[in-house]
Design a protein around this motif. Structure first.
Motif, PDB file in Angstrom:
ATOM      1  N   PRO A   1      26.077  37.548  83.563  1.00 44.71           N
ATOM      2  CA  PRO A   1      27.134  38.099  82.723  1.00 44.71           C
ATOM      3  C   PRO A   1      27.781  37.029  81.867  1.00 44.71           C
ATOM      4  O   PRO A   1      27.987  35.908  82.298  1.00 44.71           O
ATOM      5  CB  PRO A   1      28.132  38.670  83.722  1.00 44.71           C
ATOM      6  CG  PRO A   1      27.673  38.275  85.067  1.00 44.71           C
ATOM      7  CD  PRO A   1      26.273  37.798  84.975  1.00 44.71           C
TER       8      PRO A   1
ATOM      9  N   ALA B   1      30.689  36.527  80.849  1.00 42.57           N
ATOM     10  CA  ALA B   1      31.963  35.965  81.276  1.00 42.57           C
ATOM     11  C   ALA B   1      31.778  34.748  82.174  1.00 42.57           C
ATOM     12  O   ALA B   1      32.605  33.855  82.192  1.00 42.57           O
ATOM     13  CB  ALA B   1      32.786  37.018  82.000  1.00 42.57           C
ATOM     14  N   LEU B   2      30.678  34.719  82.915  1.00 43.32           N
ATOM     15  CA  LEU B   2      30.431  33.567  83.776  1.00 43.32           C
ATOM     16  C   LEU B   2      30.176  32.319  82.946  1.00 43.32           C
ATOM     17  O   LEU B   2      30.618  31.240  83.286  1.00 43.32           O
ATOM     18  CB  LEU B   2      29.234  33.830  84.687  1.00 43.32           C
ATOM     19  CG  LEU B   2      29.552  34.371  86.076  1.00 43.32           C
ATOM     20  CD1 LEU B   2      28.286  34.407  86.910  1.00 43.32           C
ATOM     21  CD2 LEU B   2      30.602  33.524  86.769  1.00 43.32           C
TER      22      LEU B   2
ATOM     23  N   LEU C   1      33.391  31.072  81.839  1.00 36.50           N
ATOM     24  CA  LEU C   1      34.119  30.426  82.937  1.00 36.50           C
ATOM     25  C   LEU C   1      33.577  29.011  83.152  1.00 36.50           C
ATOM     26  O   LEU C   1      34.330  28.056  83.327  1.00 36.50           O
ATOM     27  CB  LEU C   1      33.980  31.250  84.219  1.00 36.50           C
ATOM     28  CG  LEU C   1      34.752  30.698  85.409  1.00 36.50           C
ATOM     29  CD1 LEU C   1      36.251  30.821  85.186  1.00 36.50           C
ATOM     30  CD2 LEU C   1      34.365  31.421  86.687  1.00 36.50           C
TER      31      LEU C   1
ATOM     32  N   ILE D   1      36.121  39.076  81.710  1.00 33.28           N
ATOM     33  CA  ILE D   1      36.384  38.568  83.058  1.00 33.28           C
ATOM     34  C   ILE D   1      37.189  39.584  83.857  1.00 33.28           C
ATOM     35  O   ILE D   1      36.884  39.896  85.003  1.00 33.28           O
ATOM     36  CB  ILE D   1      37.130  37.212  83.000  1.00 33.28           C
ATOM     37  CG1 ILE D   1      36.144  36.104  82.641  1.00 33.28           C
ATOM     38  CG2 ILE D   1      37.796  36.899  84.330  1.00 33.28           C
ATOM     39  CD1 ILE D   1      36.759  34.754  82.467  1.00 33.28           C
TER      40      ILE D   1
ATOM     41  N   ASP E   1      35.005  42.619  84.668  1.00 35.38           N
ATOM     42  CA  ASP E   1      34.022  42.276  85.682  1.00 35.38           C
ATOM     43  C   ASP E   1      34.635  42.152  87.062  1.00 35.38           C
ATOM     44  O   ASP E   1      34.083  42.603  88.052  1.00 35.38           O
ATOM     45  CB  ASP E   1      33.383  40.941  85.309  1.00 35.38           C
ATOM     46  CG  ASP E   1      31.895  41.073  85.224  1.00 35.38           C
ATOM     47  OD1 ASP E   1      31.453  41.962  84.468  1.00 35.38           O
ATOM     48  OD2 ASP E   1      31.209  40.325  85.942  1.00 35.38           O
TER      49      ASP E   1
ATOM     50  N   ALA F   1      41.565  37.636  88.752  1.00 37.28           N
ATOM     51  CA  ALA F   1      40.276  37.876  88.107  1.00 37.28           C
ATOM     52  C   ALA F   1      39.488  36.575  87.976  1.00 37.28           C
ATOM     53  O   ALA F   1      38.284  36.522  88.251  1.00 37.28           O
ATOM     54  CB  ALA F   1      40.488  38.503  86.733  1.00 37.28           C
ATOM     55  N   ILE F   2      40.189  35.535  87.592  1.00 32.31           N
ATOM     56  CA  ILE F   2      39.523  34.235  87.477  1.00 32.31           C
ATOM     57  C   ILE F   2      39.022  33.780  88.852  1.00 32.31           C
ATOM     58  O   ILE F   2      37.909  33.275  88.990  1.00 32.31           O
ATOM     59  CB  ILE F   2      40.472  33.179  86.854  1.00 32.31           C
ATOM     60  CG1 ILE F   2      40.705  33.512  85.382  1.00 32.31           C
ATOM     61  CG2 ILE F   2      39.883  31.784  86.985  1.00 32.31           C
ATOM     62  CD1 ILE F   2      41.751  32.637  84.701  1.00 32.31           C
TER      63      ILE F   2
ATOM     64  N   LYS G   1      35.852  35.555  89.734  1.00 29.46           N
ATOM     65  CA  LYS G   1      34.719  35.017  88.983  1.00 29.46           C
ATOM     66  C   LYS G   1      34.294  33.644  89.489  1.00 29.46           C
ATOM     67  O   LYS G   1      33.110  33.316  89.524  1.00 29.46           O
ATOM     68  CB  LYS G   1      35.068  34.886  87.491  1.00 29.46           C
ATOM     69  CG  LYS G   1      35.395  36.157  86.792  1.00 29.46           C
ATOM     70  CD  LYS G   1      34.274  37.150  86.847  1.00 29.46           C
ATOM     71  CE  LYS G   1      33.125  36.772  85.933  1.00 29.46           C
ATOM     72  NZ  LYS G   1      32.123  37.865  85.889  1.00 29.46           N
ATOM     73  N   LEU G   2      35.281  32.887  89.877  1.00 30.00           N
ATOM     74  CA  LEU G   2      35.007  31.541  90.376  1.00 30.00           C
ATOM     75  C   LEU G   2      34.151  31.618  91.640  1.00 30.00           C
ATOM     76  O   LEU G   2      33.159  30.906  91.791  1.00 30.00           O
ATOM     77  CB  LEU G   2      36.350  30.865  90.683  1.00 30.00           C
ATOM     78  CG  LEU G   2      36.481  29.369  90.562  1.00 30.00           C
ATOM     79  CD1 LEU G   2      36.051  28.889  89.197  1.00 30.00           C
ATOM     80  CD2 LEU G   2      37.938  28.970  90.819  1.00 30.00           C
TER      81      LEU G   2
ATOM     82  N   GLN H   1      32.348  34.130  92.509  1.00 24.94           N
ATOM     83  CA  GLN H   1      31.062  34.715  92.150  1.00 24.94           C
ATOM     84  C   GLN H   1      30.117  33.638  91.622  1.00 24.94           C
ATOM     85  O   GLN H   1      28.941  33.585  91.988  1.00 24.94           O
ATOM     86  CB  GLN H   1      31.269  35.794  91.090  1.00 24.94           C
ATOM     87  CG  GLN H   1      30.024  36.627  90.840  1.00 24.94           C
ATOM     88  CD  GLN H   1      30.089  37.411  89.536  1.00 24.94           C
ATOM     89  OE1 GLN H   1      31.142  37.491  88.907  1.00 24.94           O
ATOM     90  NE2 GLN H   1      28.986  37.985  89.136  1.00 24.94           N
ATOM     91  N   MET H   2      30.663  32.771  90.786  1.00 27.36           N
ATOM     92  CA  MET H   2      29.863  31.693  90.206  1.00 27.36           C
ATOM     93  C   MET H   2      29.309  30.785  91.306  1.00 27.36           C
ATOM     94  O   MET H   2      28.136  30.426  91.301  1.00 27.36           O
ATOM     95  CB  MET H   2      30.757  30.884  89.265  1.00 27.36           C
ATOM     96  CG  MET H   2      30.056  29.784  88.513  1.00 27.36           C
ATOM     97  SD  MET H   2      31.253  28.680  87.726  1.00 27.36           S
ATOM     98  CE  MET H   2      31.705  27.659  89.118  1.00 27.36           C
TER      99      MET H   2
ATOM    100  N   GLU I   1      26.775  32.636  93.631  1.00 23.21           N
ATOM    101  CA  GLU I   1      25.473  32.839  92.995  1.00 23.21           C
ATOM    102  C   GLU I   1      24.519  31.719  93.391  1.00 23.21           C
ATOM    103  O   GLU I   1      23.351  31.951  93.677  1.00 23.21           O
ATOM    104  CB  GLU I   1      25.630  32.830  91.478  1.00 23.21           C
ATOM    105  CG  GLU I   1      25.376  34.163  90.840  1.00 23.21           C
ATOM    106  CD  GLU I   1      25.601  34.121  89.339  1.00 23.21           C
ATOM    107  OE1 GLU I   1      25.237  33.107  88.703  1.00 23.21           O
ATOM    108  OE2 GLU I   1      26.152  35.106  88.826  1.00 23.21           O
TER     109      GLU I   1
END
Lengths: 201, 55
Positions: A111, A113-114, A117, A190, A193, B20-21, B24-25, B27-28, B31
């Protein structure tokens, strides 16, 4: 469980086996931490392998039953900075890392947004970035992160909070400078998601 | 959560963005954690193991 004498344990196959089994479970985490430090998948695996071997060689000095994850992260981090010191040219890292990270994204379908980030992270000062990663993604307590980084707990706390604010500002301002995409796009995707992910849990 | 209208909506919004950040953090990071570990890692360790307690 084997009794261990710190620093000078004799050859002890049973203890080695226990150590190794735990070390193996940490490899994925070492790879992930290395990836955030180097921003490059290949360099990250080299770093993670070096750290793994350093940990293995130093196994006699590790107290079984204590936090091996924090211990190996500390080894990896020290390894990273000592290599960086050797090739000091990399010291303009922050901006360059942001660019390299873009190239280093392996999965073209990841995605968007990653990516943003990652770019945003790449713009943070290194010490803020690592503090945020350790606490915000690695699952470490402030105390553990402080031990890993060799600094005071209060320092980690303030780095994490500054990193959070800075990262949000970067994402909202679109300061990561990605060809023409607008700031609201990054933060918007972000948010969307994150909402999708958390509703899946 | 019910009455952010009279509280500070900007603060709620900021908190939401931070969460939200954070998501995502993780998730990153996850992964990479969830990637298959390259065989190289285990091979290196196996070789080191064979070398015995040399260090």
């Amino acid at each position: 469980m084997t009794d261990t004498q710190v620093g000078r344990s004799p050859f002890d196959p049973a203890r080695d086996t226990t150590f190794k089994r735990e070390l193996v479970t940490l490899i994925p985490h070492l790879r992930a931490f290395a990836r955030t430090l180097t921003g490059d998948a290949t360099a990250a695996d080299d770093l993670a392998q070096d750290a793994m071997m350093k940990a293995w060689d130093a196994r006699a000095s590790f107290q079984l039953g204590t936090n091996m994850k924090a211990w190996t992260f500390m080894i990896l981090r020290n390894q990273f900075y000592s290599e960086k010191r050797r090739s000091w040219r990399q010291s303009q890292l922050d901006q360059d890392a942001a660019e390299r990270t873009l190239v280093a994204v392996d999965d073209p379908e990841a995605p968007v947004a990653l990516d943003e980030l990652r770019l945003g992270l790449g713009m943070l000062p290194a010490e803020q970035r690592e503090a945020l990663i350790l606490v915000g993604a690695g699952g470490f307590a402030y105390e553990e992160a402080a031990a890993i980084c060799g600094c005071a707990v209060g320092t980690v706390k303030s780095r994490v909070s500054r990193a959070r604010r800075a990262l949000q500002a970067i994402l909202e301002a679109g300061a990561y400078d990605r060809d023409g995409r607008s700031a609201s796009d990054a933060m918007g995707s972000i948010l969307a998601d994150a909402e999708r992910l958390s509703s899946q849990r | 959560m019910e009455d952010h209208r009279k509280g500070a909506p900007a603060l709620d919004e900021a908190r939401l963005r931070q969460q939200a950040i954070g998501v995502k953090l993780r998730q990153m990071f996850d992964e990479v954690v969830n990637e298959t570990v390259p065989d190289e890692f285990l091979e290196i360790l196996r070789k080191a193991d064979k070398a015995g307690g040399k260090d």
